[in-house]
Design an enzyme around this catalytic site. Sequence first.
Site, short mmCIF file in Angstrom:
data_model
loop_
_atom_site.label_atom_id
_atom_site.label_comp_id
_atom_site.label_asym_id
_atom_site.label_seq_id
_atom_site.Cartn_x
_atom_site.Cartn_y
_atom_site.Cartn_z
N GLY A 168 -11.85 -48.35 60.11
CA GLY A 168 -12.42 -49.64 60.49
C GLY A 168 -13.79 -49.80 59.86
N GLY A 403 -21.08 -52.53 21.21
CA GLY A 403 -21.96 -52.75 22.35
C GLY A 403 -22.19 -51.47 23.13
#
Length: 513
Positions: A168, A403
């Site tokens: 949870g 890049g």
Amino acid sequence: MDLNKQLIDKREASKLGGGADRIAKQHEKSKLTARERINLLLDENSFQEMGMFVEHRSDSFGLEKNKIPGDGVVTGYGTIHGRTVYVFSQDFTVLGGSLSETHAEKICKVMDLAIKNRAPIIGLNDSGGARIQEGVVSLAGYADIFYRNTLASGSIPQLSVVMGPCAGGAVYSPALTDFIFMVEDTSYMFVTGPNVVKTVTHEEVTSEDLGGAKAHAEKSGVNHFTSQNDVTVLHEVRDLMSYLPQNCETFAPHPTKFEFNPSKLDKIGSILPANSTLPYDMREVIDCMIDDNSFREVHKDFATNIVVGFARIEGRTIGVVANQPASLAGVLDIDASRKGARFVRFCDAFNIPLLCVEDVPGFLPGTDQEWRGIISHGAKLLYAFSEATVPRITVITRKAYGGAFDVMNSKNIGADLNFAWPTAEIAVMGAKGAAEIIFKREIATAENPEAKWKEKEQEYADMFANPYKAAERGFVDDVILPSETRSKLAAAFKMLEGKKEELPTKKHGNIPL
Ligand code: HXC
């Protein structure tokens, strides 16, 4: 009444947690108790407990008859390798280690002490989540913890060790900390468990497959370190702590004693295959640069095309970020960028110098990567390196293309030193692809297009498949023999010891998330 005896009895009652039967059950599951874990984690006899008489305040659903001193979490402080750490350890034998209002208050109290006193906090998680009988006060307790996790982030190291259930919203406390350790077979983390998953998505999945150590190590990347059992995991936490500083204003311990096997200086030059398209294991290269047995790999099973971890050079802790040619040719993709960026930011936050070892053919092409946002995720790594103010060095072993050359700690994004090996190839792309684009017409109209392509490929390779064009322009500071790498790095990190660099004034940056 013997008041001292009363105290001793109360202490014993608290230490028994949920009682002998539940302790036996815990042991049957190959799990240690909360206190046994703390004793293994901390230096012998260093633990000082706080709040062992705290009891919950609830009187709903029969809880009024079920008050156990300590309320399901053992908290306090002690030392690891002689340095102070704060700790909380959830006790599954008490109402499943569930988090009540008071349980949360105890955790917050040690977190506040850790934040004020500038020392790490380690949480040992083993809990059924929010104490269901308490309702909203338990949820508020979680929020109090999350808030403190966020305040502490980047200020003091925070480690989470998941040693049982963590389900949870409870998962968000570990998620906000720096590193998560999980234990195989006995720990799991998920936002919604298998039953809810089945109801909502009709998927059938076990707890282990959904949120076990392996799933989070390989698939989600939530788990940084997997361990076999409670004993080994706590040993690994102690070991990791020896690489970390106490807080963002201090440095990691720097032992003066270290070992280095000189045969590694010969070995390092023979690891790269003669054919530059073939793979090799970057971990072997790293091992030949650093103190013997000092590499502690982080996120070992996630995004294996990039390797990150802590190491030592002449005793000094460094963080290593390296492309891994043995996995997907070392290409940068979404997961590798996220993994690298998070590690770089941890090192920068905690004054750990960075070593980037580069052999990268570029970013991974394709619709999957583009549609899932390689642009934003790749930018994370670029951003993380660019904003890092710790000493930063790069060694280019082979490819530094496109890049990715810029992203992998290039001089132009603030690296202090870039070294390249004679085998380095620093170019916009590989020679074959480059020739195909820039000599497209010549190749198409040639009598023998294949031969022309080869010729042009060679021409491009002669120009760029070496480190000297970049060295001429100062984009690399030196071209070095592989066998010189360790001594160059040791001297450079020593030289950069006093580095002090400040970013422009800002509230905080806006890293592409
Ligand atoms: C109160 C709890 C509890 C909880 C377990 N217990 N979880 N008590 N609140 N959340 C108690 C059980 O009643 C039992 O008490 C004892 O702990 C041990 O539990 P068992 O079920 O016997 O153990 P096991 O079979 O090992 O199963 C463990 C478990 C299961 C998988 C964790 O207990 C379970 O599913 N618990 C509920 C999990 C849950 O839904 N939690 C809420 C999540 S939502 P006795 O007296 O019988 O020994 C949440 C929100 C957080 O946490 C939000 C933050 C923003």
